[in-house]
Design a protein around this motif. Structure first.
Motif, PDB file in Angstrom:
ATOM      1  N   ALA A 126      -1.800  19.026 -10.956  1.00 40.38           N
ATOM      2  CA  ALA A 126      -0.985  20.238 -11.125  1.00 40.38           C
ATOM      3  C   ALA A 126      -1.553  21.140 -12.222  1.00 40.38           C
ATOM      4  O   ALA A 126      -1.410  22.366 -12.170  1.00 40.38           O
ATOM      5  N   PHE A 127      -2.245  20.561 -13.213  1.00 43.02           N
ATOM      6  CA  PHE A 127      -2.827  21.354 -14.296  1.00 43.02           C
ATOM      7  C   PHE A 127      -3.900  22.290 -13.749  1.00 43.02           C
ATOM      8  O   PHE A 127      -3.973  23.463 -14.116  1.00 43.02           O
ATOM      9  N   ASP A 128      -4.758  21.776 -12.878  1.00 46.54           N
ATOM     10  CA  ASP A 128      -5.829  22.581 -12.273  1.00 46.54           C
ATOM     11  C   ASP A 128      -5.251  23.664 -11.366  1.00 46.54           C
ATOM     12  O   ASP A 128      -5.691  24.799 -11.367  1.00 46.54           O
ATOM     13  N   LEU A 129      -4.275  23.261 -10.590  1.00 47.88           N
ATOM     14  CA  LEU A 129      -3.681  24.159  -9.601  1.00 47.88           C
ATOM     15  C   LEU A 129      -2.934  25.311 -10.272  1.00 47.88           C
ATOM     16  O   LEU A 129      -2.829  26.414  -9.722  1.00 47.88           O
ATOM     17  N   ARG A 153       4.535  31.249  -4.020  1.00 53.49           N
ATOM     18  CA  ARG A 153       3.181  30.741  -4.221  1.00 53.49           C
ATOM     19  C   ARG A 153       3.212  29.315  -4.767  1.00 53.49           C
ATOM     20  O   ARG A 153       2.472  28.449  -4.324  1.00 53.49           O
ATOM     21  N   ILE A 154       4.069  29.095  -5.758  1.00 47.12           N
ATOM     22  CA  ILE A 154       4.197  27.756  -6.355  1.00 47.12           C
ATOM     23  C   ILE A 154       4.625  26.763  -5.287  1.00 47.12           C
ATOM     24  O   ILE A 154       4.056  25.679  -5.153  1.00 47.12           O
ATOM     25  N   LYS A 155       5.601  27.162  -4.483  1.00 44.81           N
ATOM     26  CA  LYS A 155       6.118  26.285  -3.432  1.00 44.81           C
ATOM     27  C   LYS A 155       5.009  25.977  -2.416  1.00 44.81           C
ATOM     28  O   LYS A 155       4.763  24.825  -2.064  1.00 44.81           O
ATOM     29  N   ARG A 156       4.300  27.031  -1.988  1.00 41.16           N
ATOM     30  CA  ARG A 156       3.281  26.853  -0.947  1.00 41.16           C
ATOM     31  C   ARG A 156       2.119  25.996  -1.459  1.00 41.16           C
ATOM     32  O   ARG A 156       1.633  25.099  -0.762  1.00 41.16           O
ATOM     33  N   LEU A 157       1.662  26.268  -2.671  1.00 36.82           N
ATOM     34  CA  LEU A 157       0.546  25.499  -3.223  1.00 36.82           C
ATOM     35  C   LEU A 157       0.949  24.049  -3.465  1.00 36.82           C
ATOM     36  O   LEU A 157       0.193  23.131  -3.175  1.00 36.82           O
ATOM     37  N   ALA A 158       2.146  23.846  -3.994  1.00 40.29           N
ATOM     38  CA  ALA A 158       2.617  22.481  -4.263  1.00 40.29           C
ATOM     39  C   ALA A 158       2.699  21.687  -2.967  1.00 40.29           C
ATOM     40  O   ALA A 158       2.257  20.537  -2.893  1.00 40.29           O
ATOM     41  N   GLU A 159       3.246  22.330  -1.927  1.00 37.64           N
ATOM     42  CA  GLU A 159       3.377  21.629  -0.637  1.00 37.64           C
ATOM     43  C   GLU A 159       2.018  21.357  -0.013  1.00 37.64           C
ATOM     44  O   GLU A 159       1.775  20.277   0.512  1.00 37.64           O
ATOM     45  N   SER A 160       1.102  22.334  -0.081  1.00 37.92           N
ATOM     46  CA  SER A 160      -0.180  22.152   0.605  1.00 37.92           C
ATOM     47  C   SER A 160      -1.025  21.068  -0.060  1.00 37.92           C
ATOM     48  O   SER A 160      -1.843  20.437   0.582  1.00 37.92           O
ATOM     49  N   GLU A 166       7.943  21.302  -9.599  1.00 41.41           N
ATOM     50  CA  GLU A 166       8.386  21.543 -10.974  1.00 41.41           C
ATOM     51  C   GLU A 166       7.242  21.338 -11.977  1.00 41.41           C
ATOM     52  O   GLU A 166       7.133  22.053 -12.973  1.00 41.41           O
ATOM     53  N   ARG A 167       6.406  20.349 -11.687  1.00 40.55           N
ATOM     54  CA  ARG A 167       5.264  20.099 -12.579  1.00 40.55           C
ATOM     55  C   ARG A 167       4.277  21.261 -12.489  1.00 40.55           C
ATOM     56  O   ARG A 167       3.705  21.685 -13.491  1.00 40.55           O
ATOM     57  N   LEU A 168       4.093  21.779 -11.284  1.00 36.03           N
ATOM     58  CA  LEU A 168       3.198  22.925 -11.112  1.00 36.03           C
ATOM     59  C   LEU A 168       3.764  24.141 -11.842  1.00 36.03           C
ATOM     60  O   LEU A 168       3.040  24.863 -12.528  1.00 36.03           O
ATOM     61  N   ARG A 169       5.063  24.342 -11.744  1.00 34.57           N
ATOM     62  CA  ARG A 169       5.698  25.465 -12.440  1.00 34.57           C
ATOM     63  C   ARG A 169       5.516  25.318 -13.962  1.00 34.57           C
ATOM     64  O   ARG A 169       5.190  26.280 -14.668  1.00 34.57           O
ATOM     65  N   ALA A 199       4.545  35.128 -17.154  1.00 35.52           N
ATOM     66  CA  ALA A 199       5.121  33.876 -17.685  1.00 35.52           C
ATOM     67  C   ALA A 199       6.649  33.976 -17.732  1.00 35.52           C
ATOM     68  O   ALA A 199       7.349  32.990 -17.509  1.00 35.52           O
ATOM     69  N   GLY A 200       7.134  35.169 -18.010  1.00 40.36           N
ATOM     70  CA  GLY A 200       8.588  35.371 -18.081  1.00 40.36           C
ATOM     71  C   GLY A 200       9.299  35.129 -16.758  1.00 40.36           C
ATOM     72  O   GLY A 200      10.496  34.838 -16.721  1.00 40.36           O
ATOM     73  N   TRP A 201       8.555  35.223 -15.648  1.00 35.98           N
ATOM     74  CA  TRP A 201       9.168  34.976 -14.326  1.00 35.98           C
ATOM     75  C   TRP A 201       9.379  33.486 -14.060  1.00 35.98           C
ATOM     76  O   TRP A 201      10.074  33.102 -13.127  1.00 35.98           O
ATOM     77  N   LEU A 202       8.672  32.648 -14.829  1.00 41.11           N
ATOM     78  CA  LEU A 202       8.683  31.220 -14.524  1.00 41.11           C
ATOM     79  C   LEU A 202       9.845  30.525 -15.212  1.00 41.11           C
ATOM     80  O   LEU A 202      10.236  29.459 -14.909  1.00 41.11           O
TER      81      LEU A 202
END
Length: 202
Positions: A126-129, A153-160, A166-169, A199-202
């Motif tokens: 998740a750190f790299d992604l 994007r977070i959802k799509r990348l995490a799933e793929s 949550e870790r990716l976020r 960053a404020g969106w996360l």
């Protein structure tokens, strides 16, 4: 002994064609797929820096940035809290690219896309992604639906890549704030603004 010869692998690349030349959604998934192929189990006795060490160094500079700039302090606090939580229970470790983003993925001959310019680090995928989530951040900021696009994007990348969302976020937040504080420190005010707004969106 110390006289072992190193091996240099050269590949034919097309430096003028990066994955950024594709439409946004396709570029993101192609880049993610390239990243997945890179991740390997770290060698048993490796000398690579770990994510904990690298982000620990960065955290020191972030705290200094927050002390000097009350405006970024709440984001820095959130980023450092996310880091603590993520490092408390790390999942499986991989050898990571370390500075991955779309512009590091170039068209190749052996495979359609090859990654260049790594700065290897050992830690969770998740750190790299996380760096990929904010690719083309200036375009994200410019669109009215930037915040919801980022969440998708977070959802799509995490799933793929079968990574915890949550870790990716959390790592996306940490890395964006870290880059934003660093940009501000060296006077790249426009970059700092984009990154901190993101960053404020996360």
């Amino acid at each position: 002994g110390g006289d072992e010869e190193g091996v240099l692998l050269l590949e034919r690349l097309h430096p003028d064609v990066s994955v950024r030349s594709l439409p946004e959604a396709k570029a993101l998934l192609e880049a993610a797929g390239t990243l997945r192929r890179l991740w390997v189990e770290p060698p048993a006795s490796h000398f690579f820096e770990t994510v904990a060490e690298r982000t620990g160094r960065q955290a020191v500079a972030m705290r200094a940035g927050a002390a000097a700039d009350a405006e970024v302090a709440p984001l820095v606090d959130a980023a450092l809290a996310a880091r603590e939580e993520l490092l408390a229970e790390p999942p499986e470790e991989r050898l990571l690219h370390g500075t991955f983003r779309q512009s590091k993925v170039l068209a190749g001959d052996r495979m359609p896309w090859l990654a260049v310019g790594p700065d290897p680090v050992v830690g969770e995928s998740a750190f790299d992604l996380a760096r990929l989530v904010r690719d083309r951040v200036e375009d994200l900021i410019a669109q009215p639906s930037g915040a919801s696009t980022t969440r998708r994007r977070i959802k799509r990348l995490a799933e793929s890549l079968e990574v915890d969302q949550e870790r990716l976020r959390g790592w996306t937040l940490f890395r964006a704030v870290e880059s934003g504080v660093r940009a501000r420190r060296v006077g790249r005010e426009r970059d700092a603004e984009l990154l901190l707004e993101f960053a404020g969106w996360l």
